[in-house]
Design an enzyme around this catalytic site. Sequence first.
Site, PDB file in Angstrom:
ATOM      1  N   SER A 123     -40.562  28.528  43.478  1.00 43.19           N
ATOM      2  CA  SER A 123     -39.446  27.850  42.661  1.00 43.19           C
ATOM      3  C   SER A 123     -38.390  28.550  42.293  1.00 43.19           C
ATOM      4  O   SER A 123     -37.371  27.620  41.766  1.00 43.19           O
ATOM      5  CB  SER A 123     -40.296  26.893  41.825  1.00 43.19           C
ATOM      6  OG  SER A 123     -41.322  26.324  42.484  1.00 43.19           O
ATOM      7  N   ASP A 160     -39.704   9.900  43.434  1.00 40.98           N
ATOM      8  CA  ASP A 160     -40.620  10.968  43.370  1.00 40.98           C
ATOM      9  C   ASP A 160     -42.014  10.538  43.275  1.00 40.98           C
ATOM     10  O   ASP A 160     -42.463  10.201  42.001  1.00 40.98           O
ATOM     11  CB  ASP A 160     -40.362  11.832  42.294  1.00 40.98           C
ATOM     12  CG  ASP A 160     -41.401  13.245  42.108  1.00 40.98           C
ATOM     13  OD1 ASP A 160     -42.374  13.284  43.170  1.00 40.98           O
ATOM     14  OD2 ASP A 160     -41.620  13.797  40.976  1.00 40.98           O
ATOM     15  N   ASP A 207     -45.942  17.394  46.015  1.00 43.45           N
ATOM     16  CA  ASP A 207     -45.400  18.367  45.062  1.00 43.45           C
ATOM     17  C   ASP A 207     -46.389  18.821  44.265  1.00 43.45           C
ATOM     18  O   ASP A 207     -47.803  18.424  44.129  1.00 43.45           O
ATOM     19  CB  ASP A 207     -44.659  17.158  44.342  1.00 43.45           C
ATOM     20  CG  ASP A 207     -43.807  17.805  43.152  1.00 43.45           C
ATOM     21  OD1 ASP A 207     -44.271  18.633  42.451  1.00 43.45           O
ATOM     22  OD2 ASP A 207     -42.633  17.457  42.883  1.00 43.45           O
ATOM     23  N   HIS A 239     -43.422  13.533  39.180  1.00 45.96           N
ATOM     24  CA  HIS A 239     -43.006  14.005  37.874  1.00 45.96           C
ATOM     25  C   HIS A 239     -42.548  12.544  36.829  1.00 45.96           C
ATOM     26  O   HIS A 239     -43.068  12.437  35.755  1.00 45.96           O
ATOM     27  CB  HIS A 239     -41.735  14.784  37.895  1.00 45.96           C
ATOM     28  CG  HIS A 239     -42.474  15.992  38.363  1.00 45.96           C
ATOM     29  ND1 HIS A 239     -42.846  17.145  37.648  1.00 45.96           N
ATOM     30  CD2 HIS A 239     -42.440  16.429  39.735  1.00 45.96           C
ATOM     31  CE1 HIS A 239     -43.055  18.369  38.281  1.00 45.96           C
ATOM     32  NE2 HIS A 239     -42.717  17.590  39.772  1.00 45.96           N
ATOM     33  N   CYS A 263     -39.432  20.132  39.882  1.00 52.76           N
ATOM     34  CA  CYS A 263     -39.769  18.984  41.063  1.00 52.76           C
ATOM     35  C   CYS A 263     -39.709  19.419  42.433  1.00 52.76           C
ATOM     36  O   CYS A 263     -38.588  19.548  42.786  1.00 52.76           O
ATOM     37  CB  CYS A 263     -39.011  17.945  40.537  1.00 52.76           C
ATOM     38  SG  CYS A 263     -39.334  16.640  41.923  1.00 52.76           S
TER      39      CYS A 263
END
Lengths: 613, 386
Positions: free
Chosen positions: A327, A351, A366, A376, A390
């Site tokens: 990430s 999401d 995720d 999230h 995310c």
Amino acid sequence: MARQLSEMRNWQQETSLTHNRVMVIGTLMLIVLIALLYRYFSLQVIHHEKYRVQSESNRIGFRLITPTRGVIEDRLGNLVAVNEPSFTLTVSPEGIEDLDRTLETVGQIIDLSGSELEVFRTALKRRRPLSDVPLKYRLDDKERAVLAVNKHRLPGLKIKSALSRYYPYGDLLGHVVGYVGRIGVDDIAPDDEGDYRGLTHIGKIGLEAQYESVLKGRAGRSRVETDARGAELGVIDRELALPGERLELHLDVGLQAVAAKALGDRRGAVVALDATNGGVLAALSNPRYEPNKFVNGISNTDYSLLRDSRDAPLINRVIQGQYPPASTIKPMLGLAGLNLGLIDANTEVKDPGFYTLAGDDRRYRDWILRVRGTGHAPTMKLQESIAQSCDVYFYDLANRMGIDPMAEALKSFGLGAKTGIDLPSEKAGLIPSSDWKREALGESWYGGETLIVGIGQGYSLSTPMQLAAATTVVANRGVAYRPRVVRAVNNEPIAPEILTEVDAPDGHWQTVIDGMVDTVDHVRGTAHGMKRGLSYSVASKTGTSQVVEIAQDAVYNEEELSEYQRNHGWFTAFAPVENPKIVVVVLVENGGGGSAAFPVARQVMDYWFAQNE
Amino acid sequence: MSNDFQRVAQGSDRDFKGRPSLLRLLHIDPWLLLPLLVLCAAGLVVLYSASGESDAMLSAQIRNLLIAGAVLLVSAQFRVEFYRGVAPYIFLVTIALLIAVAFFGVGVKGAQRWLSLGVIRFQPSEIMKVAMPLALAWWLAKRPLPPSAKHLLIAFAMVFIPGLLILQQPDLGTSLLVMASGVAVIYMAGLPWRFILAGAVAGIAAIVPVWQFVLQDYQKQRILTLFDPESDRLGAGWNIIQSKTAIGSGGWSGLGWTEGSQAQLKFLPEGHTDFIIAVLAEEFGFLGVLGLFLLYAAILLRGLRITWTARSTFGRLLAGALVITFFFGLVVNLGMVSGVLPVVGVPLPLVSYGGTAMLSVMSSFGILMAIASERSVTRTDQKEYL
């Protein structure tokens, strides 16, 4: 009377006989003496030049004067590589009748380790005739005294003094400074052999190897008169040795020590860069090795321990460790999305905790799904997606961007290519593209792989140093300098060099940086844990790179995985946000996740600002 | 009869010449003495440098010279007839001593050459250098010359018995010199030329068996390195290479006294003994060598002159043999140091450091002077009566 008469006759005859003999021998003497005289004339006058040269070369010997190797000091002047007078016990095998017994005797009066004996035996086999073989290096005062007392029992043993390279900080800087070692057969190109006459050691790795040409200096030579036994009688003339040049580092030994302490005995790497010029302030790779062991030859036993260890202590993880960046690349991808007009700061992505591609029922999950069982938030924007890391937002962005523009964007930050740092054997990492896959694997690119690259996994590989450079681009809003360990050579500063530039409107940078600030500041930020007591502003990004592929619906359970299969934890950061001074990248191998890494970075930055504010 | 004749002659000489000079009284031949003195003085100068400016060695050599000079003076006083009388006894005693060496000798460096008599140690082989020509001159002068085959055979036996005794010590150099001194007498006595020729042929034919059975390994090595010193640069070839280098680097006029690097830095082995001419050549150049040659030539010439005019056959045989022996030792040394003859341990007469060799050389010059003093008598005698 008759007898007398006959003798009288003989008198005349014999006189002429002996006179004849005298004439002959006299002539012979003359001829022989003239021939011998000619022999001397021939040697002395006709061939004088030949013998004059021969006599000269008998008399005059060359002695090489070993130059002092350049010292290396850190940014505060702490010496990290020095030359120390050291005493070496050497053995002349020609002067010893029973070598094994002599070694036994030596072993009784001073400490001889198995590895010292092993190195000695190896050197003994390879030595040139009549040369001495070192048995023990760096004799201390006590050992020298004991050996001196027992000298009569040990013919053929000598104590020689010479300057020996020494690294006062030992393993702390082993990977960066590297070490010198005895010159081996393959160490020098035939063209350079002349430069190494009179030198015994050569930089093998690290800065010692990288800056070999300036550190080594040049041997001087003196012409000395010697007698038949080779003993020096006097110096005829001499050309002084040219000492090697002094290296001054950007590196701060104190900072390096703090990093080492913070990382403890975990495997990993810590990089700290000066954001304003690319100077390497700290570069730690764990586990470490003791460079001093290599200077005068490491034993095979010790070396195979290092080489074969699963923890790979000889690898400098900072520039040779290649891990999925995970990430940590999200801020760069976000900026690319903004630049390409695919998103803006307010673009929202739904999401649910996973992402699916059209016409494919595979769920790209995720990481949050495993923690909370949901996404999230119902919808996510760029800034909070960076702060909370995310995955779904970036799956979507990657999908829209496509693999090749994405690869191009990541490469513009310096990823997937060597940074060109002044250390040898750097690895290039990998940013995959459709072309790359076709060439390397002979397969075409799948859409799903794009998503995986979008969260820095899959084929993607980066070194900690590359991520530090890429993070610097964000910190400086568009520019990063080539990482440099050395600040100056003999007081001559090395000018910073631009590594890469990324052009973007300030608003775009602001959005991305705000997201990175929120990782710490926002309550749901992934590095919010380091917020407490922070006296400076920090922009950061965490990352968790997978070591093992998790099956479609399987659950990552740290407890069930062996230590070496656990995720690597990443943390990239810069501070202060408004006027970035320092960029820190921490990798904790199999540390579980990014949360393992940020406390290390926090300690490094705390120390830095405590020292420099 | 001849004794009476000499006594008369001496007396008449005194009457004829009036007061004789001191030199004549002492039986000293000035034309032999002069080059000997110059040579010895020059030798001391070279030795001082070759010894690394050692005062101790210099004074030891001066002491050797004084003793040897005294021996010369003493041996010049005896009449030739005296030598003729004692010759066979000296020879036999020396042979006995050589046999004693073989059984009770003292060894140095693996060679048994010395005989120790309490305080004195000496080499009987050195005495043989004088005893041999004396004995052979005695033997061959007893009867008409040229000698018969039977007497020649006995003469050669007298040469080879001590020669072989010395060879087995082993001491090749001295053995060769001793045998040469005996052969020199036989030559002077009129060894037929066809025998000399046959001897030369036999000598060449003997090379192979001598090589196989007589020479020691180290002696073979010395001969081999003569032809190719570089084949054993640091071993047997070292001496030859270094001495040739020393000689050659001297050039015309040399590097100067005590300035020769080959000698002073000890590259040249045995620089003060057998190889001393290399030191002279290095430091005084070819001119120095030429001077040395001229001195030796003067000595040899005077020696031959004494031989020529010696009054008795015995005197002529003996004088000729002593001169030839001296010449032989000189040539062997000059040849081996300059690399044309194999290295055998033969010193440069009167210059190399060492007392024993000097004693035998000086005593032979003493005998020469004894012969010379009778010669001058003979000449005046002849003038008066012929």
